[in-house]
Design an enzyme around this catalytic site. Structure first.
Site, PDB file in Angstrom:
ATOM      1  N   ASP A  60       0.817  -1.209   0.000  1.00 40.46           N
ATOM      2  CA  ASP A  60       0.000   0.000   0.000  1.00 40.46           C
ATOM      3  C   ASP A  60       0.851   1.260   0.000  1.00 40.46           C
ATOM      4  OD1 ASP A  60      -2.369  -1.393   0.024  1.00 40.46           O
ATOM      5  OD2 ASP A  60      -2.603  -1.333   2.199  1.00 40.46           O
ATOM      6  N   TYR A 123       7.881  -9.754   6.749  1.00 39.19           N
ATOM      7  CA  TYR A 123       7.528  -8.363   6.995  1.00 39.19           C
ATOM      8  C   TYR A 123       8.014  -7.930   8.373  1.00 39.19           C
ATOM      9  CZ  TYR A 123       4.260  -8.241   3.012  1.00 39.19           C
ATOM     10  OH  TYR A 123       3.708  -8.266   1.769  1.00 39.19           O
TER      11      TYR A 123
END
Length: 309
Positions: A60, A123
């Site tokens: 994003d 992540y």
């Protein structure tokens, strides 16, 4: 035609996201997505075909990548060396001040897919909470806190001082394993309603973190990291996971509240006491593949992959 695997990194602050964006089928914001800029940079190599980049992961707006990957098919009248591809792309990004850096390029089999051949993605989310002992008299307000300038758009600062790291770490263990993460999925308009929401998470860990640089301002905060790994993740799954862990640490949610979101997997099971954390604290740290999936037969001559930093 040869297929190339490109490893690259980027700072997501000035991008709308990694994936190309369209409005009624027409590409928009071509200089504001990582995928579009990779394709434009590759077109400077003057291949016979139009480069189409297939990324391993979509991120994003504001999300960063330390090492991600994409594949592309290219046809040249005269072959380019691996080195020349890296050099031209990085020269293009530097010249135009785009925060993208190509790390390495290698030829891969035509059957390889940067997205579907993924073995593991990792992540990391960085956040910090106020150290009340360092700031005993300062109001704990977002625009009053002495946030280090180097951490701007690199770390999420929680304007609270009471954080139970042990409870948050215990909650993190609840996310490991094969589970239905429907309650932790965001709902983008382009995603079908019948998407499979079971995911297998290999690890989810809360641990003490560090500032990017030690300064008097950074000593006013306690830094933390949430590290997650798995083959695939749902839309905003990591950011929602971190939001829940922070809510547990702040005492807004209990471990039973977290268990309830897994026991009743539904879009309505999301607990509003948790806040979806912003994208700028999230880093895609690595994308991993099986080495045998990257191997090109010797009868198709190729240079060894070359890396630059």
């Amino acid at each position: 035609m040869k297929r190339y695997l490109i490893y690259f990194s980027y700072l997501g602050t000035r991008f709308r996201g990694s994936q190309k964006q369209f409005n009624k089928g027409i590409p928009v914001c071509p200089t504001e997505t990582v995928q579009s800029l990779l394709e434009f940079g590759l077109s400077q190599l003057k291949p016979i075909n139009q480069p189409v980049v297939y990324p391993a992961s979509r991120t994003d707006q504001g999300v960063h990548a330390l090492c991600t990957a994409a594949h592309v098919d290219l046809v040249f009248f005269n072959d380019h060396s691996i080195y020349s591809i890296i050099k031209l792309l990085n020269t293009f990004f530097t010249k135009h001040d785009f925060d993208i850096r190509v790390l390495s390029v290698r030829e891969v089999p035509n059957s390889f897919s940067a997205r579907h051949s993924v073995l593991r993605k990792k992540y990391l989310y960085r956040f910090a909470v106020v150290n009340s002992h360092a700031l005993p008299e300062l109001p704990i307000k977002k625009n009053v806190l002495p946030i280090p300038i180097l951490e701007k758009d690199r770390c999420y600062f929680v304007p609270r001082s009471e954080f139970d790291a042990e409870s948050a770490a215990e909650a993190a263990s609840l996310f490991v394993g094969s589970k239905d993460f429907r309650a932790f999925m965001g709902r983008p308009s382009h995603q079908p309603n019948d998407i499979r929401t079971e995911r297998s998470i290999e690890s989810c860990e809360l641990r003490k973190g560090l500032p990017l640089l030690s300064t008097p301002e950074s000593s006013c905060f306690d830094f933390y990291e949430v590290a997650c790994s798995g083959k695939s993740f749902l839309y905003r799954q990591v950011r929602r996971t971190v939001g829940v862990l922070i809510a547990v640490g702040l005492g807004r949610l209990t471990l039973d509240d977290v268990r309830g979101m897994f026991e009743n997997p539904s879009k309505d099971s999301w607990n509003a006491k948790a806040v979806v954390v912003p994208g700028h604290g999230l880093y895609l740290t690595s994308v991993e593949y099986k080495e045998e999936d990257l191997f090109v037969e010797m009868n198709s001559f190729t240079e060894d992959s070359i890396s630059v930093s």
